[in-house]
Design a protein around this motif. Structure first.
Motif, PDB file in Angstrom:
ATOM      1  N   GLU A 109     185.025   7.099 129.650  1.00  0.00           N
ATOM      2  CA  GLU A 109     186.329   6.671 130.165  1.00  0.00           C
ATOM      3  C   GLU A 109     186.319   5.239 130.671  1.00  0.00           C
ATOM      4  OE1 GLU A 109     188.830  10.583 131.726  1.00  0.00           O
ATOM      5  OE2 GLU A 109     187.686   9.382 133.159  1.00  0.00           O
ATOM      6  N   ALA A 110     185.153   4.730 131.092  1.00  0.00           N
ATOM      7  CA  ALA A 110     185.095   3.381 131.649  1.00  0.00           C
ATOM      8  C   ALA A 110     185.576   2.320 130.673  1.00  0.00           C
ATOM      9  CB  ALA A 110     183.671   3.060 132.101  1.00  0.00           C
ATOM     10  N   VAL A 111     185.500   2.605 129.393  1.00  0.00           N
ATOM     11  CA  VAL A 111     185.961   1.626 128.411  1.00  0.00           C
ATOM     12  C   VAL A 111     187.464   1.395 128.539  1.00  0.00           C
ATOM     13  CG1 VAL A 111     186.485   3.195 126.474  1.00  0.00           C
ATOM     14  CG2 VAL A 111     185.604   0.902 126.016  1.00  0.00           C
ATOM     15  N   GLN A 112     188.181   2.359 129.142  1.00  0.00           N
ATOM     16  CA  GLN A 112     189.618   2.197 129.364  1.00  0.00           C
ATOM     17  C   GLN A 112     189.926   1.331 130.580  1.00  0.00           C
ATOM     18  OE1 GLN A 112     191.841   5.989 129.080  1.00  0.00           O
ATOM     19  NE2 GLN A 112     189.935   6.900 128.350  1.00  0.00           N
ATOM     20  N   ASP A 113     188.912   1.061 131.396  1.00  0.00           N
ATOM     21  CA  ASP A 113     189.083   0.168 132.538  1.00  0.00           C
ATOM     22  C   ASP A 113     189.030  -1.269 132.016  1.00  0.00           C
ATOM     23  OD1 ASP A 113     189.063  -1.254 134.884  1.00  0.00           O
ATOM     24  OD2 ASP A 113     187.171  -0.426 135.641  1.00  0.00           O
ATOM     25  N   ILE A 114     190.187  -1.781 131.645  1.00  0.00           N
ATOM     26  CA  ILE A 114     190.255  -3.081 130.970  1.00  0.00           C
ATOM     27  C   ILE A 114     189.692  -4.199 131.839  1.00  0.00           C
ATOM     28  CG2 ILE A 114     191.822  -4.781 129.956  1.00  0.00           C
ATOM     29  CD1 ILE A 114     193.714  -2.409 129.318  1.00  0.00           C
ATOM     30  N   GLU A 115     190.081  -4.194 133.112  1.00  0.00           N
ATOM     31  CA  GLU A 115     189.561  -5.235 134.005  1.00  0.00           C
ATOM     32  C   GLU A 115     188.063  -5.043 134.249  1.00  0.00           C
ATOM     33  OE1 GLU A 115     190.336  -7.265 138.399  1.00  0.00           O
ATOM     34  OE2 GLU A 115     191.687  -5.699 137.672  1.00  0.00           O
ATOM     35  N   GLY A 116     187.637  -3.796 134.373  1.00  0.00           N
ATOM     36  CA  GLY A 116     186.219  -3.529 134.577  1.00  0.00           C
ATOM     37  C   GLY A 116     185.377  -4.028 133.416  1.00  0.00           C
ATOM     38  N   MET A 117     185.837  -3.812 132.194  1.00  0.00           N
ATOM     39  CA  MET A 117     185.087  -4.284 131.030  1.00  0.00           C
ATOM     40  C   MET A 117     185.078  -5.809 130.967  1.00  0.00           C
ATOM     41  SD  MET A 117     183.737  -1.665 129.542  1.00  0.00           S
ATOM     42  CE  MET A 117     183.524  -1.069 131.238  1.00  0.00           C
ATOM     43  N   GLN A 118     186.185  -6.428 131.376  1.00  0.00           N
ATOM     44  CA  GLN A 118     186.185  -7.887 131.427  1.00  0.00           C
ATOM     45  C   GLN A 118     185.211  -8.396 132.491  1.00  0.00           C
ATOM     46  OE1 GLN A 118     189.586 -10.307 133.019  1.00  0.00           O
ATOM     47  NE2 GLN A 118     189.594 -11.170 130.946  1.00  0.00           N
ATOM     48  N   THR A 119     185.142  -7.678 133.607  1.00  0.00           N
ATOM     49  CA  THR A 119     184.178  -8.026 134.653  1.00  0.00           C
ATOM     50  C   THR A 119     182.760  -7.975 134.108  1.00  0.00           C
ATOM     51  OG1 THR A 119     185.643  -7.217 136.406  1.00  0.00           O
ATOM     52  CG2 THR A 119     183.315  -7.391 136.934  1.00  0.00           C
ATOM     53  N   MET A 120     182.461  -6.970 133.270  1.00  0.00           N
ATOM     54  CA  MET A 120     181.127  -6.860 132.669  1.00  0.00           C
ATOM     55  C   MET A 120     180.845  -8.038 131.731  1.00  0.00           C
ATOM     56  SD  MET A 120     179.959  -4.204 134.105  1.00  0.00           S
ATOM     57  CE  MET A 120     181.087  -4.158 135.514  1.00  0.00           C
ATOM     58  N   ARG A 121     181.829  -8.424 130.955  1.00  0.00           N
ATOM     59  CA  ARG A 121     181.636  -9.550 130.035  1.00  0.00           C
ATOM     60  C   ARG A 121     181.455 -10.860 130.802  1.00  0.00           C
ATOM     61  NH1 ARG A 121     185.728  -6.667 127.420  1.00  0.00           N
ATOM     62  NH2 ARG A 121     187.354  -8.141 128.093  1.00  0.00           N
ATOM     63  N   THR A 122     182.250 -11.040 131.853  1.00  0.00           N
ATOM     64  CA  THR A 122     182.121 -12.255 132.671  1.00  0.00           C
ATOM     65  C   THR A 122     180.749 -12.296 133.340  1.00  0.00           C
ATOM     66  OG1 THR A 122     184.515 -12.271 133.066  1.00  0.00           O
ATOM     67  CG2 THR A 122     183.144 -13.564 134.576  1.00  0.00           C
ATOM     68  N   LEU A 123     180.306 -11.153 133.835  1.00  0.00           N
ATOM     69  CA  LEU A 123     178.959 -11.052 134.412  1.00  0.00           C
ATOM     70  C   LEU A 123     177.913 -11.494 133.398  1.00  0.00           C
ATOM     71  CD1 LEU A 123     176.652 -10.000 136.235  1.00  0.00           C
ATOM     72  CD2 LEU A 123     177.167  -7.700 135.388  1.00  0.00           C
ATOM     73  N   ALA A 124     178.032 -11.009 132.172  1.00  0.00           N
ATOM     74  CA  ALA A 124     177.058 -11.347 131.129  1.00  0.00           C
ATOM     75  C   ALA A 124     177.063 -12.844 130.821  1.00  0.00           C
ATOM     76  CB  ALA A 124     177.349 -10.540 129.868  1.00  0.00           C
ATOM     77  N   HIS A 125     178.261 -13.425 130.713  1.00  0.00           N
ATOM     78  CA  HIS A 125     178.343 -14.872 130.457  1.00  0.00           C
ATOM     79  C   HIS A 125     177.722 -15.661 131.613  1.00  0.00           C
ATOM     80  CE1 HIS A 125     180.544 -14.553 126.776  1.00  0.00           C
ATOM     81  NE2 HIS A 125     181.652 -14.075 127.330  1.00  0.00           N
ATOM     82  N   ASN A 126     177.980 -15.229 132.844  1.00  0.00           N
ATOM     83  CA  ASN A 126     177.396 -15.915 134.000  1.00  0.00           C
ATOM     84  C   ASN A 126     175.874 -15.813 133.998  1.00  0.00           C
ATOM     85  OD1 ASN A 126     179.981 -16.520 134.829  1.00  0.00           O
ATOM     86  ND2 ASN A 126     180.025 -15.047 136.513  1.00  0.00           N
ATOM     87  N   LEU A 127     175.373 -14.647 133.636  1.00  0.00           N
ATOM     88  CA  LEU A 127     173.925 -14.445 133.600  1.00  0.00           C
ATOM     89  C   LEU A 127     173.275 -15.290 132.522  1.00  0.00           C
ATOM     90  CD1 LEU A 127     171.265 -13.143 134.322  1.00  0.00           C
ATOM     91  CD2 LEU A 127     171.995 -11.061 133.119  1.00  0.00           C
ATOM     92  N   SER A 128     173.847 -15.299 131.329  1.00  0.00           N
ATOM     93  CA  SER A 128     173.260 -16.091 130.243  1.00  0.00           C
ATOM     94  C   SER A 128     173.321 -17.582 130.571  1.00  0.00           C
ATOM     95  CB  SER A 128     173.960 -15.799 128.918  1.00  0.00           C
ATOM     96  OG  SER A 128     175.328 -16.153 128.957  1.00  0.00           O
ATOM     97  N   TRP A 129     174.410 -18.019 131.184  1.00  0.00           N
ATOM     98  CA  TRP A 129     174.543 -19.420 131.600  1.00  0.00           C
ATOM     99  C   TRP A 129     173.475 -19.778 132.636  1.00  0.00           C
ATOM    100  CZ3 TRP A 129     175.947 -21.385 136.484  1.00  0.00           C
ATOM    101  CH2 TRP A 129     176.278 -22.740 136.526  1.00  0.00           C
ATOM    102  N   MET A 130     173.267 -18.880 133.609  1.00  0.00           N
ATOM    103  CA  MET A 130     172.267 -19.121 134.643  1.00  0.00           C
ATOM    104  C   MET A 130     170.861 -19.193 134.041  1.00  0.00           C
ATOM    105  SD  MET A 130     171.395 -16.868 138.076  1.00  0.00           S
ATOM    106  CE  MET A 130     173.007 -17.101 138.811  1.00  0.00           C
TER     107      MET A 130
END
Length: 208
Positions: free
Chosen positions: A162-183
């Motif tokens: 069901e978490a895949v339906q949490d649109i903002e939550g999934m965007q938060t995960m993607r933003t986290l990943a971009h921040n981590l790779s950038w760091m």
């Protein structure tokens, strides 16, 4: 560069896995190698403060070798960053997540110090913010740079997937990943942008 992702949920393929999979996919798109481990329902012991892990400084490992902790400890030595995922039980991270992280950091803290880390907490409705803070307290004691996102690293869902339906939550995960790779790229002296690229914000509310 490699990121080790660990899901402490006993439910394989559940919402914690779903959230971490979104992080994993985005990291790989950014050119970062990943490995995702699911603990599943197998038990993980708690630390008993026996200090047996200090007896051989050349190979710091927990004396209990009947669960996955030492396997992850060995993998941690070759990883550059970490993402831990925990479901929320009674307003805090589940016991498996706590036991695993405490034993890893106590027995082999050198494999984790000064490496970026993020934690992801998943819940049905409440408690994820407290669980998120609880996990971070352990990492902060080990000199680990905390990777953030556009919001706390939280996703919502009850039934499997069901978490895949949490649109903002999934965007938060993607933003986290971009921040981590950038760091990671900054830490390794790889030329990259001054700051990570951001998606247009996609808010989601409980009342819809």
């Amino acid at each position: 560069m490699k990121v080790l992702l660990i899901s402490a949920s006993p439910r394989r393929g559940g919402n914690t896995f779903t959230a971490l999979s979104e992080v994993k996919k985005t990291l790989e798109q950014d050119g970062i190698e990943t490995e995702l481990i699911e603990l599943g329902a197998k038990p993980v012991r708690g630390c008993i403060a026996c200090n047996g892990c200090r007896k051989d400084p050349a190979k710091p490992r927990c004396v209990f070798n009947d669960d996955i902790t030492n396997t992850i400890s060995e993998k941690a030595e070759g990883a550059d960053a970490f993402v831990f995922g925990a479901p929320v039980y009674y307003g805090v991270p589940n016991a498996t997540a706590m036991a695993l992280v405490q034993r890893l950091l106590y027995s082999n803290g050198a494999a984790f110090r000064y490496k970026p880390v993020a934690n992801v907490c998943v819940c049905r409705r409440g408690g994820a913010d407290v669980a998120y803070q609880t996990m971070n307290m352990m990492f902060e004691m080990c000199n680990m740079p905390i990777v953030t996102s556009q919001y706390w690293n939280i996703a919502y869902g009850r039934e499997k997937g069901e978490a895949v339906q949490d649109i903002e939550g999934m965007q938060t995960m993607r933003t986290l990943a971009h921040n981590l790779s950038w760091m990671l790229k900054k830490f390794h002296g790889i030329k990259t942008t001054d700051k990570p690229e951001s998606e247009p914000w996609t808010p989601m509310h409980f009342i819809r």
